[in-house]
Design a protein around this motif. Structure first.
Motif, PDB file in Angstrom:
ATOM      1  N   THR A   1     -13.323  -3.798   5.555  1.00  0.00           N
ATOM      2  CA  THR A   1     -14.322  -4.106   4.618  1.00  0.00           C
ATOM      3  C   THR A   1     -14.577  -2.658   3.803  1.00  0.00           C
ATOM      4  O   THR A   1     -14.863  -2.649   2.311  1.00  0.00           O
ATOM      5  CB  THR A   1     -15.826  -4.641   5.002  1.00  0.00           C
ATOM      6  N   THR A   2     -14.702  -1.706   4.543  1.00  0.00           N
ATOM      7  CA  THR A   2     -15.203  -0.335   3.968  1.00  0.00           C
ATOM      8  C   THR A   2     -14.018   0.070   3.107  1.00  0.00           C
ATOM      9  O   THR A   2     -14.253   0.582   1.803  1.00  0.00           O
ATOM     10  CB  THR A   2     -15.455   0.650   4.859  1.00  0.00           C
ATOM     11  N   ILE A   3     -12.789   0.005   3.563  1.00  0.00           N
ATOM     12  CA  ILE A   3     -11.703   0.373   2.654  1.00  0.00           C
ATOM     13  C   ILE A   3     -11.507  -0.179   1.559  1.00  0.00           C
ATOM     14  O   ILE A   3     -11.349   0.364   0.310  1.00  0.00           O
ATOM     15  CB  ILE A   3     -10.282   0.381   3.563  1.00  0.00           C
ATOM     16  N   LYS A   4     -11.834  -1.491   1.514  1.00  0.00           N
ATOM     17  CA  LYS A   4     -11.607  -2.471   0.310  1.00  0.00           C
ATOM     18  C   LYS A   4     -12.600  -2.161  -0.475  1.00  0.00           C
ATOM     19  O   LYS A   4     -12.217  -1.916  -1.845  1.00  0.00           O
ATOM     20  CB  LYS A   4     -11.497  -3.844   0.758  1.00  0.00           C
ATOM     21  N   ARG A   5     -14.074  -1.758  -0.056  1.00  0.00           N
ATOM     22  CA  ARG A   5     -14.914  -1.668  -1.194  1.00  0.00           C
ATOM     23  C   ARG A   5     -14.816  -0.147  -1.778  1.00  0.00           C
ATOM     24  O   ARG A   5     -14.753  -0.143  -2.828  1.00  0.00           O
ATOM     25  CB  ARG A   5     -16.307  -1.678  -0.267  1.00  0.00           C
ATOM     26  N   ILE A   6     -14.536   0.702  -0.943  1.00  0.00           N
ATOM     27  CA  ILE A   6     -14.293   1.992  -1.585  1.00  0.00           C
ATOM     28  C   ILE A   6     -13.115   2.177  -2.730  1.00  0.00           C
ATOM     29  O   ILE A   6     -13.276   2.597  -3.607  1.00  0.00           O
ATOM     30  CB  ILE A   6     -13.893   3.043  -0.502  1.00  0.00           C
ATOM     31  N   ILE A   7     -11.968   1.487  -2.103  1.00  0.00           N
ATOM     32  CA  ILE A   7     -10.706   1.479  -3.172  1.00  0.00           C
ATOM     33  C   ILE A   7     -11.192   0.772  -4.483  1.00  0.00           C
ATOM     34  O   ILE A   7     -10.830   1.200  -5.471  1.00  0.00           O
ATOM     35  CB  ILE A   7      -9.542   1.255  -2.427  1.00  0.00           C
ATOM     36  N   LEU A   8     -11.321  -0.660  -4.116  1.00  0.00           N
ATOM     37  CA  LEU A   8     -11.729  -1.423  -5.195  1.00  0.00           C
ATOM     38  C   LEU A   8     -12.924  -0.825  -6.311  1.00  0.00           C
ATOM     39  O   LEU A   8     -12.777  -1.084  -7.460  1.00  0.00           O
ATOM     40  CB  LEU A   8     -12.095  -2.605  -4.878  1.00  0.00           C
ATOM     41  N   GLN A   9     -13.787  -0.548  -5.830  1.00  0.00           N
ATOM     42  CA  GLN A   9     -14.982   0.132  -6.524  1.00  0.00           C
ATOM     43  C   GLN A   9     -14.472   1.323  -7.392  1.00  0.00           C
ATOM     44  O   GLN A   9     -14.815   1.611  -8.320  1.00  0.00           O
ATOM     45  CB  GLN A   9     -16.132   0.172  -5.690  1.00  0.00           C
TER      46      GLN A   9
ATOM     47  N   ILE B   1      -4.892  -6.469  -4.401  1.00  0.00           N
ATOM     48  CA  ILE B   1      -5.257  -5.313  -3.412  1.00  0.00           C
ATOM     49  C   ILE B   1      -6.006  -5.613  -2.135  1.00  0.00           C
ATOM     50  O   ILE B   1      -5.590  -4.820  -1.117  1.00  0.00           O
ATOM     51  CB  ILE B   1      -5.704  -4.143  -4.373  1.00  0.00           C
ATOM     52  N   GLY B   2      -7.067  -6.420  -2.277  1.00  0.00           N
ATOM     53  CA  GLY B   2      -7.669  -6.652  -1.192  1.00  0.00           C
ATOM     54  C   GLY B   2      -6.907  -7.385  -0.031  1.00  0.00           C
ATOM     55  O   GLY B   2      -7.195  -7.032   0.968  1.00  0.00           O
ATOM     56  N   ALA B   3      -6.120  -8.287  -0.263  1.00  0.00           N
ATOM     57  CA  ALA B   3      -5.253  -8.874   0.744  1.00  0.00           C
ATOM     58  C   ALA B   3      -4.458  -7.974   1.227  1.00  0.00           C
ATOM     59  O   ALA B   3      -3.938  -7.969   2.489  1.00  0.00           O
ATOM     60  CB  ALA B   3      -4.750 -10.178   0.153  1.00  0.00           C
ATOM     61  N   TYR B   4      -3.739  -7.354   0.393  1.00  0.00           N
ATOM     62  CA  TYR B   4      -2.599  -6.069   0.904  1.00  0.00           C
ATOM     63  C   TYR B   4      -3.395  -5.169   1.682  1.00  0.00           C
ATOM     64  O   TYR B   4      -2.729  -4.771   2.772  1.00  0.00           O
ATOM     65  CB  TYR B   4      -2.068  -5.567  -0.399  1.00  0.00           C
ATOM     66  N   ILE B   5      -4.652  -4.780   1.381  1.00  0.00           N
ATOM     67  CA  ILE B   5      -5.191  -3.925   2.318  1.00  0.00           C
ATOM     68  C   ILE B   5      -5.433  -4.297   3.772  1.00  0.00           C
ATOM     69  O   ILE B   5      -5.267  -3.882   4.824  1.00  0.00           O
ATOM     70  CB  ILE B   5      -6.502  -3.251   1.740  1.00  0.00           C
ATOM     71  N   ASP B   6      -6.221  -5.772   3.664  1.00  0.00           N
ATOM     72  CA  ASP B   6      -6.188  -6.407   5.023  1.00  0.00           C
ATOM     73  C   ASP B   6      -4.847  -6.628   5.620  1.00  0.00           C
ATOM     74  O   ASP B   6      -4.859  -6.265   7.098  1.00  0.00           O
ATOM     75  CB  ASP B   6      -6.783  -7.902   4.583  1.00  0.00           C
TER      76      ASP B   6
ATOM     77  N   LYS C   1     -15.551  -4.810  -9.500  1.00  0.00           N
ATOM     78  CA  LYS C   1     -16.750  -5.299  -8.644  1.00  0.00           C
ATOM     79  C   LYS C   1     -16.406  -6.221  -7.534  1.00  0.00           C
ATOM     80  O   LYS C   1     -15.629  -7.007  -7.688  1.00  0.00           O
ATOM     81  CB  LYS C   1     -17.569  -6.144  -9.743  1.00  0.00           C
ATOM     82  N   VAL C   2     -17.055  -5.813  -6.294  1.00  0.00           N
ATOM     83  CA  VAL C   2     -16.696  -6.444  -5.233  1.00  0.00           C
ATOM     84  C   VAL C   2     -18.001  -7.058  -4.673  1.00  0.00           C
ATOM     85  O   VAL C   2     -19.287  -6.628  -4.970  1.00  0.00           O
ATOM     86  CB  VAL C   2     -16.024  -5.716  -4.044  1.00  0.00           C
TER      87      VAL C   2
ATOM     88  N   MET D   1      -2.441   6.125  -2.022  1.00  0.00           N
ATOM     89  CA  MET D   1      -3.623   6.168  -1.326  1.00  0.00           C
ATOM     90  C   MET D   1      -3.718   4.969  -0.375  1.00  0.00           C
ATOM     91  O   MET D   1      -4.339   5.278   0.776  1.00  0.00           O
ATOM     92  CB  MET D   1      -4.752   5.875  -2.332  1.00  0.00           C
ATOM     93  N   ILE D   2      -3.563   3.578  -0.622  1.00  0.00           N
ATOM     94  CA  ILE D   2      -3.553   2.567   0.183  1.00  0.00           C
ATOM     95  C   ILE D   2      -2.772   2.906   1.484  1.00  0.00           C
ATOM     96  O   ILE D   2      -3.023   2.638   2.435  1.00  0.00           O
ATOM     97  CB  ILE D   2      -3.133   1.370  -0.494  1.00  0.00           C
ATOM     98  N   TRP D   3      -1.424   3.247   1.217  1.00  0.00           N
ATOM     99  CA  TRP D   3      -0.428   3.410   2.187  1.00  0.00           C
ATOM    100  C   TRP D   3      -1.121   4.664   3.097  1.00  0.00           C
ATOM    101  O   TRP D   3      -0.922   4.514   4.354  1.00  0.00           O
ATOM    102  CB  TRP D   3       0.763   3.918   1.801  1.00  0.00           C
ATOM    103  N   ALA D   4      -1.528   5.593   2.747  1.00  0.00           N
ATOM    104  CA  ALA D   4      -1.990   6.868   3.638  1.00  0.00           C
ATOM    105  C   ALA D   4      -3.279   6.309   4.356  1.00  0.00           C
ATOM    106  O   ALA D   4      -3.213   6.683   5.710  1.00  0.00           O
ATOM    107  CB  ALA D   4      -2.448   8.030   2.641  1.00  0.00           C
ATOM    108  N   THR D   5      -4.141   5.633   3.808  1.00  0.00           N
ATOM    109  CA  THR D   5      -5.187   5.240   4.397  1.00  0.00           C
ATOM    110  C   THR D   5      -5.065   4.356   5.620  1.00  0.00           C
ATOM    111  O   THR D   5      -5.579   4.209   6.672  1.00  0.00           O
ATOM    112  CB  THR D   5      -6.593   4.523   3.414  1.00  0.00           C
TER     113      THR D   5
END
Length: 211
Positions: free
Chosen positions: A197-205, A92-97, A210-211, A163-167
């Motif tokens: 970084t912010t989007i990954k942290r919010i979604i993953l947490q 998910i992290g790499a996908y968001i990036d 844990k990130v 959610m990932i798409w929309a964001t």
């Protein structure tokens, strides 16, 4: 030593012209929509005679479908991050990036796709019903596997993808609004990195990782 043949050079020139036309079309369709766009306007933006545009793309619909197909293909390629990932942090992290970078580099393509879907996908419903459905089912299965393995909270994979798409696509589709709120300036390199970084942290947490 690679020596280009006349055929190689001809093919390269053809690809270059096609890309010029596609970039111009992407911009025009994003600004004017399908109905407001004309082949003449696209030719003007591309800096080419209208006859050249028709040589590569016979109709406006052919060109439009290619623009939509291109951004769709880029998004699908970005999702390859899921395939070999050991877990949600990597996948998910790499996908968001990747999705954020696409919003940065292809904002017009994203806008064209958004407009097409908001109007009921009159030209691309076949993509939605086939390729998109198949791709989505594959990604849902991967996310569900991570849920079942206890690597993330029990969330509905479908809503997580939405959610990932929309964001991520918000940064392309509402680019003008974001720039306005940024003092009328496009986001700089550091700001894009902070956004990712912010989007990954919010979604993953938010899904218990844990990130």
């Amino acid at each position: 030593m690679n020596i280009q043949t006349p055929t190689d050079k001809k093919n390269a020139k053809r690809r270059e012209k096609e890309q010029i036309i596609l970039r111009a079309a992407e911009r025009v369709f994003a600004q004017a929509g399908f109905g407001g766009a004309t082949m003449q306007l696209i030719a003007d933006v591309a800096g080419l005679p209208k006859a050249n545009v028709h040589y590569y793309f016979q109709t406006k619909e052919d060109l439009y479908r290619q623009v939509v197909s291109n951004i769709f293909g880029i998004w699908l390629e970005a999702a390859s991050a899921f395939d070999d990932a050991v877990g949600p942090v990597e996948g998910i992290g790499a996908y968001i990036d990747a999705k954020m970078e696409i919003s940065r580099s292809h904002p017009n393509g994203s806008k064209v796709w958004a407009s097409e879907v908001m109007h009921g996908a009159p030209f691309t419903q076949d993509y939605l019903e086939t390729t998109l459905v198949e791709w989505t089912q594959g990604r849902l299965a991967i996310i569900q596997r991570w849920v079942d393995a206890g690597l993330m909270d029990k969330v509905d994979p479908r809503h997580l993808l939405h959610m990932i798409w929309a964001t991520t696509q918000h940064y392309a589709d509402f680019r003008h609004q974001i720039n306005t709120l940024n003092g009328g300036q496009p986001l700089g390199e550091a700001q894009w990195e902070e956004a990712k970084t912010t989007i990954k942290r919010i979604i993953l947490q938010g899904i218990g990782v844990k990130v």
